[in-house]
Design a protein around this motif. Structure first.
Motif, PDB file in Angstrom:
ATOM      1  N   GLU A 193     -81.291  27.154   8.224  1.00 50.01           N
ATOM      2  CA  GLU A 193     -79.974  26.637   8.576  1.00 50.01           C
ATOM      3  C   GLU A 193     -78.960  27.769   8.695  1.00 50.01           C
ATOM      4  OE1 GLU A 193     -76.838  23.969   9.359  1.00 50.01           O
ATOM      5  OE2 GLU A 193     -79.024  23.893   9.552  1.00 50.01           O
ATOM      6  N   GLU A 195     -79.615  30.871   9.521  1.00 52.12           N
ATOM      7  CA  GLU A 195     -79.903  31.599  10.750  1.00 52.12           C
ATOM      8  C   GLU A 195     -79.336  30.870  11.971  1.00 52.12           C
ATOM      9  OE1 GLU A 195     -83.802  33.389  13.151  1.00 52.12           O
ATOM     10  OE2 GLU A 195     -84.025  32.421  11.195  1.00 52.12           O
ATOM     11  N   ARG A 196     -79.412  29.527  11.958  1.00 53.51           N
ATOM     12  CA  ARG A 196     -78.873  28.736  13.065  1.00 53.51           C
ATOM     13  C   ARG A 196     -77.349  28.882  13.147  1.00 53.51           C
ATOM     14  NH1 ARG A 196     -76.682  23.800  14.316  1.00 53.51           N
ATOM     15  NH2 ARG A 196     -76.338  23.355  12.104  1.00 53.51           N
TER      16      ARG A 196
END
Length: 928
Positions: A193, A195-196
């Motif tokens: 999450e 990284e997103r």
């Protein structure tokens, strides 16, 4: 494949910058057992407070070597977190960095006690990281970066760094890298999450996501919170703690542990820190491109040529005996000779600097008077070699061998007038014995042409005796021929040696020659005076003080020479009256140009100023006009004046002459006419060269005189622009209709296509002449408004603001030959009355004739290189080569004719010039 737009790093001439944002991390406090072993650790700043003061240094490395000194963050006191938000600028540009550049970033901790003893270096590394500036695809890194900090280690910046910015991946069984397996699934989901969100944040920073300030701040704080949780959760790294590439894992762990033990911190390995950086963003990706250095010049020392070479060998190569283990190809065939081989060492001075041994040999050979050289004659092979050297243009530099052979056969070459300029290039004028021998040959040399004399007056010749020899050749030219080169000869005054005699009446310098000839001829004196006035103009900032002093001295000497005779005194008064006339015209032009009135009011204002008795323009005492001193003006006709539609508002004025005729001219200020003056002078010279070959192409070299750097006069030739002819219903929108209207066929005279034969011949010849000349000079910005046609058929060009291939419009043609111009001569279909074939033959004859006189034209341009004319200054020393390229001197005459034939066919069918003419016409109509 989708289009990819990028920029090259070699063009990015700005300093390297990096923004240090913040340091995030967590580690367990030191246990008391460690503090008992190492009492000095309790005084370290990071052990006293989780927000202790740290500072950061950034230094670029490449090939394990530092490129510059480091940059350092200023002191900052932290309260709630280690946040710098500080941009650091490194003393190096992106354009100078290699592809393997790395930034060694070290976070420094403060300790009042030096662990190694002594009173110095009270800073110790808190941790370090090394990040490459370019990624694996050689693209410059941009935006946010998360770098791992290796505790208690300074960033090393080595090629195999021990402090990589990302944790290295674990090697698999087959030696390939594999991703580290994360056991904690909750941590894995949180990292995914995070990284997103980081990816979305980068899109937001690039402007791909709409900005909403109040919501963005909330999201940014949440992302920072997730990052802290992620760092805190990874208190024990899942990969090797302190890697050392090139060693086994056991060895690496052992070395890392031993290093930590040296720090007294062996038990303190739980924890991890990350440094958040930010690199500048650009509109396009920056791809690494290296600077391509020019290859070193070929050494003057050549290896002995093989038997199959086509080079000229005048004596067999010497025998060379190689020692044991050395072979001519540089390799050994066996190991019995010791395995030796010939080692090639690059010497950067080879090719750039002269060989001292060769120079010494040349001085010894040339310095002695060799009686055998007088009777030395070349063999057939050497004769061909020398003829090739003699055919070189003025821009070609001779090689060492060519110079040596020209000097060796100097007595034989004395009968060839082309060889003198080659001999001057071959002589080392710094060597007295050699220069004395060369000067002694000058009286015996065959009489040279004017083009060679002009080359000897250029900046490359500083020997007074050689320049005096060139001036003696110019003395044999008549005044009309001298007038063709006067503009360049004034520029050649800059190249006179400083130690030339100025006060000696018998001085044979160029300045004294020009003064004596100009004082004896009104026309020469008129133009010499005005050429000098332009060079002395105060509005010419590019002119050096030294040159202004030189031209002022020549102008003073000219006036002094004129005062010496009664006739000369009258001519001096004429020059003074001309100066007053130009001053009045300049004043009127500036007032008209600066007036905010419309054009009809400007015309009325012009008439009043011309008729004003204060300006003394109505009556003149037979004053020779500066533009054409053969025309003597008795006054102006105020009613026959006009102001043109132009930003600079040039005006048209008509003078009455002593013969009862009218002489119209155009005067303008605010524009540099020196370039147009140069082009017209070259056109007049080419016309004279063609007439010598009995080829009259009906050229119209109208007169232009620059009276200063931003003012001048232009002769007015009654004519109509092509745009007006093609748009006129009276002429049926064609050139042929215009010629038929003004030159109708009659039963008593011969006609072609309904046009009187003389007018059609004039049109065809003048179009051919200007096609060749404008191509050779690279005249640009050709449109239908600067192509003019006189009623008697004379076609000519005006406005030479762009030359040598420069053009403000794209898709510019090499030669202006439109479909309408060809239709004016009957088209190119080969009908019975078509004059297109005659036009082609005129083009071929003119091109080949001017190619034979290319040296004269090139030398004239060479003398104008330092005249600070915009069209020549744009190319610098390459301006002469720009003209030389268009002569195609490297091919035969038949090949040159074939090239020009293809050029005619290509320009006739080109659609680019048609589009340019339509756009230009639309623009002019919109402005009107």
């Amino acid at each position: 494949m989708e289009p990819f737009t990028f920029a090259s790093s070699s063009e990015l001439r700005i300093p390297v910058a990096v923004k240090v944002n913040r340091l995030e991390g967590y580690e367990k406090p030191l246990p008391y057992s460690t503090l008992l072993k190492r009492p000095d650790l309790r005084h370290r700043g990071s052990n006293l407070s989780p927000n202790s003061e740290l500072y950061i240094t950034v230094q670029p490395f490449a090939d394990s070597k530092p490129l510059t000194v480091h940059s350092q963050t200023p002191y900052k006191h932290f309260k709630n977190g280690r946040v710098w938000n500080q941009w650091l600028t490194l003393p190096a540009n992106y354009s100078t960095l290699p592809a393997n550049t790395q930034l060694a970033i070290t976070v420094w901790d403060l300790s009042p006690i030096n662990p190694k003893g002594g009173d110095r270096h009270h800073h110790i590394p808190f941790g370090g990281t090394t990040i490459p500036l370019f990624d694996e695809d050689a693209t410059l890194r941009t935006g946010r970066q998360k770098c791992r900090i290796w505790r208690h280690k300074a960033a090393d910046g080595y090629s195999d760094t021990t402090t990589p910015w990302q944790a290295p991946r674990k090697r698999g069984r087959r030696g390939q890298y594999e991703e580290t397996v994360v056991v904690d699934k909750k941590q894995s989901r949180r990292d995914a999450e995070l990284e997103r969100l980081v990816g979305l944040m980068k899109k937001h920073e690039m402007g791909e996501i709409t900005e909403t300030k109040w919501l963005d701040q909330m999201v940014f704080r949440q992302i920072e919170k997730l990052e802290r949780q992620s760092v805190k959760s990874s208190t024990r790294p899942k990969t090797t703690s302190h890697p050392t590439f090139g060693a086994q894992n056991g060895e690496a762990n052992g070395e890392a542990k031993e290093l930590l033990c040296a720090e007294g911190d062996a038990d303190h390995v739980d924890g991890s820190f990350f440094l958040y950086l930010e690199f500048p963003r650009f509109d396009h990706p920056i791809v690494f491109t290296d600077h391509e250095y020019p290859p070193p010049p070929i050494s003057s020392v050549h290896a002995p040529p093989s038997q199959n070479t086509a080079a000229v060998n005048f004596k067999p190569p010497p025998e060379v005996q190689l020692g044991p283990g050395i072979h001519s190809d540089g390799n050994s065939t066996s190991d019995t000779d010791g395995g030796s081989r010939l080692i090639h060492i690059y010497d950067p001075e080879v090719g750039y600097a002269d060989n001292p041994a060769e120079n010494k040999h040349r001085r010894l050979i040339r310095g002695q008077r060799n009686a055998l050289d007088r009777d030395l004659k070349p063999n057939p092979k050497m004769r061909d070699f020398l003829n090739k050297v003699m055919s070189y243009g003025p821009t070609v530099e001779l090689s060492e061998k060519e110079r040596d052979e020209v000097w060796r056969f100097r007595h034989h070459l004395a009968r060839d007038k082309r060889a003198l300029t080659k001999l001057v290039k071959s002589v080392n004028w710094n060597e007295q014995p050699e220069s004395r021998q060369a000067i002694a040959l000058l009286p015996k040399w065959a009489e040279i042409d004017v083009d060679d004399a002009l080359e000897l007056l250029g900046p490359g010749v500083q020997t007074p005796a050689v320049r005096a020899y060139a001036v003696d050749r110019l003395r044999k030219a008549d005044d009309e021929e001298l007038l063709l080169y006067l503009l360049q000869l004034v520029q050649a005054l800059k190249f006179e040696p400083e130690h030339a005699k100025e006060d000696d009446e018998t001085d044979s310098s160029l300045a004294s020659f020009l003064i004596v000839r100009s004082a004896a001829n009104l026309k020469l004196g008129n133009f010499l005076h005005w050429y000098l006035m332009v060079e002395l103009d105060d509005e010419a900032p590019s002119q050096s003080a030294k040159n202004k002093k030189l031209f002022a001295r020549v102008s003073y000497d000219l006036m002094k020479e004129l005062d010496a005779t009664p006739e000369g005194q009258a001519r001096r008064r004429v020059l003074l009256k001309q100066g007053e006339l130009v001053t009045v015209l300049t004043k009127i032009s500036k007032e008209i140009r600066n007036s905010r009135a419309d054009r009809p009011r400007k015309i009325e204002q012009l008439k009043k100023m011309l008729a004003d008795p204060k300006n003394e323009m109505l009556t003149m005492n037979s004053l020779p006009l500066p533009l054409d001193p053969e025309v003597k003006a008795t006054g102006v006709i105020p009613d026959e004046c006009n102001v043109f539609k132009s930003t600079l508002s040039p005006f048209y004025v008509t003078f009455k002459t002593d013969k009862g005729e009218k002489y119209p001219l155009i005067f303008k200020t605010g524009d540099d006419l020196r370039q147009d003056q140069l082009v017209i002078q070259i056109i007049a010279l080419m016309d004279r060269l063609l007439l010598k070959e009995n080829l009259d192409l009906k050229l119209t070299p109208y007169r232009i005189l620059a009276t200063s750097t931003l003012a001048g006069a232009v002769q007015f030739v009654p004519s109509a622009p092509m745009s007006a002819i093609l748009g006129s219903a009276k002429y049926k929108g064609s050139i042929l209709g215009y010629l038929r209207f003004h030159n109708p066929a009659s039963p008593d005279t011969a006609s072609i296509l309904g046009v009187r034969k003389e007018a059609m011949d004039t049109y065809v010849k003048s179009v051919a002449g200007y096609c060749v000349i404008t191509y050779l000079l690279g005249v640009g910005d050709r449109h239908l408004d600067n192509l003019l046609l006189a009623p008697d058929g004379h076609f000519f060009h005006i406005d030479f603001g762009y030359i040598l291939g420069r053009d403000p419009k794209p898709m510019a043609p090499l030669m202006k030959l439109s479909r309408e111009m060809v239709e004016g001569m009957g088209g190119s279909t080969g009908t019975a009355d078509s004059q297109f074939d005659a036009f082609r033959q005129y083009c071929f004859t003119a091109y080949t004739t001017l190619r034979r006189s290319s040296s004269l034209i090139l030398n004239l341009f060479a003398l104008m290189q330092d005249a600070h004319i915009p069209g020549l200054s744009a190319f610098g020393s390459d301006s002469v080569r720009k003209v030389e390229e268009r002569f195609k001197l490297d091919v035969t005459e038949d090949e040159a004719i074939g090239f020009f034939a293809q050029l005619i066919e290509r320009e006739m069918g080109a659609w680019g010039p048609v589009l340019i003419d339509k756009l230009h016409g639309f623009t002019q109509g919109w402005r009107a």
